[in-house]
Design an enzyme around this catalytic site. Structure first.
Site, PDB file in Angstrom:
ATOM      1  N   HIS A  28     -67.296 -93.850  31.805  1.00  0.00           N
ATOM      2  CA  HIS A  28     -68.061 -95.013  31.332  1.00  0.00           C
ATOM      3  C   HIS A  28     -68.570 -94.685  29.936  1.00  0.00           C
ATOM      4  O   HIS A  28     -69.630 -94.068  29.779  1.00  0.00           O
ATOM      5  CB  HIS A  28     -69.208 -95.307  32.305  1.00  0.00           C
ATOM      6  CG  HIS A  28     -69.995 -96.542  31.978  1.00  0.00           C
ATOM      7  ND1 HIS A  28     -70.686 -97.257  32.931  1.00  0.00           N
ATOM      8  CD2 HIS A  28     -70.211 -97.195  30.804  1.00  0.00           C
ATOM      9  CE1 HIS A  28     -71.290 -98.291  32.368  1.00  0.00           C
ATOM     10  NE2 HIS A  28     -71.018 -98.269  31.063  1.00  0.00           N
ATOM     11  N   HIS A  38     -68.424 -96.465  25.949  1.00  0.00           N
ATOM     12  CA  HIS A  38     -68.006 -97.513  25.006  1.00  0.00           C
ATOM     13  C   HIS A  38     -67.773 -96.841  23.660  1.00  0.00           C
ATOM     14  O   HIS A  38     -68.718 -96.260  23.107  1.00  0.00           O
ATOM     15  CB  HIS A  38     -69.108 -98.560  24.867  1.00  0.00           C
ATOM     16  CG  HIS A  38     -69.468 -99.227  26.158  1.00  0.00           C
ATOM     17  ND1 HIS A  38     -68.950-100.438  26.536  1.00  0.00           N
ATOM     18  CD2 HIS A  38     -70.298 -98.838  27.167  1.00  0.00           C
ATOM     19  CE1 HIS A  38     -69.446-100.778  27.720  1.00  0.00           C
ATOM     20  NE2 HIS A  38     -70.263 -99.819  28.135  1.00  0.00           N
ATOM     21  N   HIS A  52     -68.968-104.041  34.654  1.00  0.00           N
ATOM     22  CA  HIS A  52     -70.390-103.714  34.690  1.00  0.00           C
ATOM     23  C   HIS A  52     -71.042-104.679  35.686  1.00  0.00           C
ATOM     24  O   HIS A  52     -70.823-105.898  35.608  1.00  0.00           O
ATOM     25  CB  HIS A  52     -71.026-103.939  33.324  1.00  0.00           C
ATOM     26  CG  HIS A  52     -70.728-102.885  32.306  1.00  0.00           C
ATOM     27  ND1 HIS A  52     -69.460-102.505  31.977  1.00  0.00           N
ATOM     28  CD2 HIS A  52     -71.569-102.128  31.538  1.00  0.00           C
ATOM     29  CE1 HIS A  52     -69.515-101.558  31.051  1.00  0.00           C
ATOM     30  NE2 HIS A  52     -70.781-101.299  30.762  1.00  0.00           N
ATOM     31  N   GLU A 109     -76.533-103.637  36.567  1.00  0.00           N
ATOM     32  CA  GLU A 109     -77.296-102.860  35.567  1.00  0.00           C
ATOM     33  C   GLU A 109     -78.648-103.574  35.399  1.00  0.00           C
ATOM     34  O   GLU A 109     -79.684-103.025  35.738  1.00  0.00           O
ATOM     35  CB  GLU A 109     -76.516-102.791  34.253  1.00  0.00           C
ATOM     36  CG  GLU A 109     -77.228-102.026  33.137  1.00  0.00           C
ATOM     37  CD  GLU A 109     -76.489-102.085  31.796  1.00  0.00           C
ATOM     38  OE1 GLU A 109     -75.667-103.004  31.602  1.00  0.00           O
ATOM     39  OE2 GLU A 109     -76.755-101.208  30.933  1.00  0.00           O
ATOM     40  N   ASP A 123     -72.306 -93.768  28.530  1.00  0.00           N
ATOM     41  CA  ASP A 123     -72.386 -95.185  28.150  1.00  0.00           C
ATOM     42  C   ASP A 123     -72.266 -95.360  26.633  1.00  0.00           C
ATOM     43  O   ASP A 123     -71.174 -95.643  26.135  1.00  0.00           O
ATOM     44  CB  ASP A 123     -73.691 -95.801  28.706  1.00  0.00           C
ATOM     45  CG  ASP A 123     -73.634 -97.310  28.892  1.00  0.00           C
ATOM     46  OD1 ASP A 123     -72.560 -97.904  28.685  1.00  0.00           O
ATOM     47  OD2 ASP A 123     -74.667 -97.899  29.246  1.00  0.00           O
ATOM     48  N   ASP A 124     -73.365 -95.209  25.907  1.00  0.00           N
ATOM     49  CA  ASP A 124     -73.389 -95.381  24.444  1.00  0.00           C
ATOM     50  C   ASP A 124     -74.175 -94.218  23.848  1.00  0.00           C
ATOM     51  O   ASP A 124     -75.340 -94.383  23.431  1.00  0.00           O
ATOM     52  CB  ASP A 124     -74.071 -96.712  24.089  1.00  0.00           C
ATOM     53  CG  ASP A 124     -73.359 -97.899  24.715  1.00  0.00           C
ATOM     54  OD1 ASP A 124     -72.287 -98.272  24.210  1.00  0.00           O
ATOM     55  OD2 ASP A 124     -73.861 -98.419  25.734  1.00  0.00           O
TER      56      ASP A 124
HETATM   57  N1  ADE Z   1     -71.842-102.683  26.037  1.00  0.00           N
HETATM   58  C1  ADE Z   1     -72.127-101.459  25.587  1.00  0.00           C
HETATM   59  N2  ADE Z   1     -73.007-100.851  26.394  1.00  0.00           N
HETATM   60  C2  ADE Z   1     -73.277-101.719  27.403  1.00  0.00           C
HETATM   61  C3  ADE Z   1     -74.101-101.679  28.547  1.00  0.00           C
HETATM   62  N3  ADE Z   1     -74.839-100.616  28.858  1.00  0.00           N
HETATM   63  N4  ADE Z   1     -74.126-102.775  29.337  1.00  0.00           N
HETATM   64  C4  ADE Z   1     -73.402-103.848  29.047  1.00  0.00           C
HETATM   65  N5  ADE Z   1     -72.621-103.933  27.979  1.00  0.00           N
HETATM   66  C5  ADE Z   1     -72.544-102.874  27.151  1.00  0.00           C
HETATM   67 ZN    ZN Z   2     -71.578 -99.665  29.707  1.00  0.00          ZN
END
Ligand code: ADE
Ligand code: ZN
Length: 352
Positions: free
Chosen positions: A29, A31, A209, A212, A290-291
């Site tokens: 996971h 991005h 997703h 969340e 994630d990011d």
């Molecule tokens: N795009 C990038 N990170 C995300 C996240 N945590 N939830 C939804 N979309 C995303």
């Molecule tokens: Zn994500």
């Protein structure tokens, strides 16, 4: 206090970090646009003659304090807007892949958001070409294998997702699956039922997703209507015992992102994170970043932060790394080889 007791807390902390650093793992996971570190963002903005709404790298970092998913997404899409040339996408992906290699990531399944770029006039081929070239380089240089998952932006409509799926068909060999990301609340999986059906009939795997910020019903819809093979995040599952029982029985992987959940206020703090409860309930959970450029840490930082706050022991950490390969889309022999590598690393760190 003797030397041993005086050193104990510091040594315990280093032990966890050292143990995690040595564990081969997969990241499922991630991005790619969320790996955009401010210094690279500035360098690419400058070479493309694009002005960022920040005066310095420090100012960018100071803006990374989020109150919700939407608050983060506004900044994340603004950052991604400096990516224009194929080389930009290559450099972005290459920076992540070298960082992942340093974290003993042996396999990665990467999300990208084509619509974030095609909406600005950047061709689909430019995005996939640049990322794909970096993935090939990483496999050749590090033996780091990968899959690419293209996400539909759920705040846009299904017609736009169909256009994106059509564009992807010229790059079918590069793309392993489709995902669903962006603003969750008010954009249920059911909105994308037909485009996911088309994607699956083209042989693409599906993930989404769900849970969340959204409710457990969105997880149920992702499973039943989109026929996903993994749920990204899935935190809200714990609000519904029947759903938990189904996820356990069907062994559906959840790609959990602890630092993201803290930064986006999905949980109050790391001590309140549900990862340990998820493991205890038999859910098939994995740990991911994630990011990472926005949330304060790469994958190993996520393992360590969760372990320290939740009291995870070495067997939990090995289980999480094992789950990461098990839940991946590696073929059987490649998966077995990675798991054997993991067992050897765990045994070497735990001398009998
Ligand atoms: N795009 C990038 N990170 C995300 C996240 N945590 N939830 C939804 N979309 C995303
Ligand atoms: Zn994500």
């Amino acid at each position: 206090m003797n030397d041993r007791t005086a050193n104990r807390p510091a040594r315990a902390a280093t032990d966890v970090a050292g143990f995690v650093a040595a564990l081969p793992k997969a990241e499922l996971h991630l991005h790619i646009e969320g790996t955009f570190e401010p210094d690279l963002m500035f360098a690419i903005a400058e070479r493309n003659g694009v002005r960022l709404p920040y005066a310095s790298v420090e100012e960018v970092r100071a803006a990374y304090s989020f109150s919700s998913l939407q608050d983060f997404l506004d900044i994340y899409y603004a950052g991604a807007s400096v990516l224009i040339e194929e080389q930009d996408f290559h450099d972005l992906a290459w920076a992540y892949l070298t960082r992942a290699h340093a974290d003993a990531v042996r396999h990665v399944e990467i999300f990208f958001d084509p619509q974030t770029h095609t909406a600005r006039g950047v061709p689909f081929a430019t995005v996939v070409g640049g990322i794909g070239r970096a993935l090939d380089d990483a496999e050749a240089r590090f033996g780091l294998t990968s899959r690419l998952i293209m996400c539909f932006l759920r705040h846009l409509d299904e017609a736009a997702a169909f256009d994106t799926l059509d564009a992807a068909m010229d790059h079918r060999d590069r793309i392993a699956g489709v995902g669903l990301d962006s603003s969750e609340r008010g954009h249920p999986p059911s909105k994308f039922r037909e485009v996911f059906r088309r994607a699956r009939s083209a042989g693409l795997r599906a993930v989404a997703h769900a849970g969340e910020e959204g409710p457990p019903e969105y997880i149920r819809e992702a499973l039943d209507l989109l026929e996903v093979v993994r749920i990204d995040h899935g935190n809200a599952a714990l609000e519904d015992d029947d759903l938990v029982a189904d996820l356990v029985r069907r062994r559906v992987p959840l790609t959990v992102c602890p630092l993201s959940n803290v930064r986006l206020r999905v949980v109050d703090d790391m001590a309140a994170h549900p990862l340990k409860r998820m493991l205890d309930r038999g859910l098939f959970v994995t740990v991911n970043s994630d990011d990472p450029a926005y949330f304060g840490g790469y994958v190993n930082d996520n393992y360590v932060a969760a372990a320290e706050a939740l009291g995870l022991d070495r067997s939990h950490l090995v289980q999480l790394a094992r789950n990461s390969f098990d839940a991946s889309w590696l073929d059987g022999p490649a998966k077995a080889a990675r798991l054997a590598e993991l067992d050897a690393a765990a045994a070497a760190s735990n001398p009998k």
